[in-house]
Design a protein around this motif. Structure first.
Motif, PDB file in Angstrom:
ATOM      1  N   ALA A 196      30.364  38.158  38.150  1.00 33.15           N
ATOM      2  CA  ALA A 196      30.539  37.890  36.628  1.00 33.15           C
ATOM      3  C   ALA A 196      31.092  36.537  36.464  1.00 33.15           C
ATOM      4  CB  ALA A 196      31.062  39.080  35.936  1.00 33.15           C
ATOM      5  N   ILE A 227      30.751  33.189  28.325  1.00 29.12           N
ATOM      6  CA  ILE A 227      31.160  34.211  29.285  1.00 29.12           C
ATOM      7  C   ILE A 227      29.666  34.846  29.368  1.00 29.12           C
ATOM      8  CG2 ILE A 227      31.907  36.807  29.339  1.00 29.12           C
ATOM      9  CD1 ILE A 227      34.197  35.902  27.208  1.00 29.12           C
ATOM     10  N   LEU A 233      34.885  36.738  36.294  1.00 25.77           N
ATOM     11  CA  LEU A 233      35.203  37.262  34.938  1.00 25.77           C
ATOM     12  C   LEU A 233      36.113  38.533  35.135  1.00 25.77           C
ATOM     13  CD1 LEU A 233      34.821  37.709  31.742  1.00 25.77           C
ATOM     14  CD2 LEU A 233      32.779  39.053  32.406  1.00 25.77           C
ATOM     15  N   LEU A 234      37.405  38.575  34.364  1.00 24.33           N
ATOM     16  CA  LEU A 234      38.382  39.634  34.622  1.00 24.33           C
ATOM     17  C   LEU A 234      38.230  40.383  33.306  1.00 24.33           C
ATOM     18  CD1 LEU A 234      41.354  38.014  35.836  1.00 24.33           C
ATOM     19  CD2 LEU A 234      39.646  38.950  37.151  1.00 24.33           C
ATOM     20  N   GLN A 235      37.956  41.614  33.155  1.00 21.62           N
ATOM     21  CA  GLN A 235      37.692  42.753  32.129  1.00 21.62           C
ATOM     22  C   GLN A 235      39.063  43.156  31.642  1.00 21.62           C
ATOM     23  OE1 GLN A 235      34.907  43.070  30.442  1.00 21.62           O
ATOM     24  NE2 GLN A 235      33.303  42.579  31.937  1.00 21.62           N
ATOM     25  N   GLY A 236      39.314  43.440  30.465  1.00 21.33           N
ATOM     26  CA  GLY A 236      40.519  43.997  30.046  1.00 21.33           C
ATOM     27  C   GLY A 236      40.982  43.279  28.612  1.00 21.33           C
ATOM     28  N   GLU A 237      42.272  43.582  28.283  1.00 23.95           N
ATOM     29  CA  GLU A 237      42.949  42.998  27.025  1.00 23.95           C
ATOM     30  C   GLU A 237      43.611  41.936  27.398  1.00 23.95           C
ATOM     31  OE1 GLU A 237      42.798  44.094  24.005  1.00 23.95           O
ATOM     32  OE2 GLU A 237      42.446  46.327  24.095  1.00 23.95           O
ATOM     33  N   GLU A 238      43.280  40.740  26.474  1.00 25.98           N
ATOM     34  CA  GLU A 238      44.003  39.401  26.717  1.00 25.98           C
ATOM     35  C   GLU A 238      45.124  39.167  25.581  1.00 25.98           C
ATOM     36  OE1 GLU A 238      42.725  34.651  26.368  1.00 25.98           O
ATOM     37  OE2 GLU A 238      41.344  36.178  26.265  1.00 25.98           O
ATOM     38  N   ASP A 242      33.854  41.526  18.515  1.00 25.12           N
ATOM     39  CA  ASP A 242      33.972  40.886  19.878  1.00 25.12           C
ATOM     40  C   ASP A 242      32.723  40.434  20.457  1.00 25.12           C
ATOM     41  OD1 ASP A 242      35.792  39.685  21.374  1.00 25.12           O
ATOM     42  OD2 ASP A 242      35.396  41.140  23.049  1.00 25.12           O
TER      43      ASP A 242
END
Length: 241
Positions: free
Chosen positions: A140, A156, A185-190, A218
């Motif tokens: 990703a 993205i 791509l890192l998934q999660g809260e930023e 989003d």
């Protein structure tokens, strides 16, 4: 704190800085250049038409108006070295040097800095050739341009084809520089954890979360920021640095 302060920029960031500075009894006047509708003739705050891209003119403005402190919020000007020039002219200025500003304005520089100092970051590669960039094998992908506007020029990508289209668009017009950075791509809260430092002492701010996508839910392309809030419910304990 100085009697007269100049805030350089035109966004919500500069509006917030001017608003807070004006609350200090030690500040008599806040100029914002170029400013926006929210900073126009608002109590102690007023806009200035000084040409901020010309550092010599800004320096002269500071001397003519007895500016005791300058705060620079506009990223492109930080990258262009306005803080270095103001300090060299004897004008007190809050902001990073052009060299330090590369951590924000130059994606490739920032990623290499993180790797060099063992700071965790997503896998990445930098390219100057679009064909090589399109061949990257991350499952990703986040496609970033390099340059002062790079935060806004981020795609993205849901597929390799979408990533390749973003690479071609960035590298054809060269508006954002001559390099593209492809990240895993890192998934999660930023979250953003910001600090003030004079090079010796570090004072941390509470974590905040920004909304970068243009649309609700989003969705939509990335922007420079549609807004932010603080404190954030995702962080239950104070962040220690």
């Amino acid at each position: 704190m100085a009697d007269r302060v100049l805030v350089i920029g035109s966004g919500g960031r500069e509006h917030a800085l001017a608003w807070k500075l004006a609350q200090s009894p030690r500040v008599k006047q806040v100029f914002v250049a170029p400013g926006n509708a929210g900073t126009a003739d608002n109590g102690k705050i007023s806009n200035s038409a000084v040409l901020v891209s010309n550092h010599t003119i800004v320096i002269q403005f500071c001397k003519d108006h007895n500016i005791g402190l300058v705060l620079v919020g506009q990223e492109a000007l930080l990258a262009a070295g306005i803080v270095d020039d103001l300090r060299a002219a004897g004008v007190r200025c809050f902001g990073p040097s052009a060299k330090a500003a590369q951590l924000e304005s130059n994606t490739g520089f920032a990623k290499a800095f993180l790797d060099r100092h063992g700071i965790p970051t997503a896998r990445w590669k930098a390219f100057t050739n679009p064909q090589e960039a399109c061949s990257t094998d991350f499952p990703a992908r986040v496609v970033r341009a390099r340059g002062p506007a790079a935060r806004k020029e981020v795609t993205i990508a849901a597929s390799k084809e979408e990533a390749c289209r973003a690479v071609q668009e960035i590298m054809q017009d060269r508006t954002f520089g001559d390099m593209v950075v492809i990240e895993e791509l890192l998934q999660g809260e930023e979250l953003s954890c910001l600090c003030f430092t004079d090079g010796v002492t570090v004072a941390s701010m509470p974590p905040a979360q920004a909304h970068k996508r243009l649309l609700d839910g989003d969705q939509g392309p990335n922007t420079g920021g549609m807004g932010a809030y603080c404190p954030v419910p995702q962080v239950q304990q104070p962040v220690q640095f």
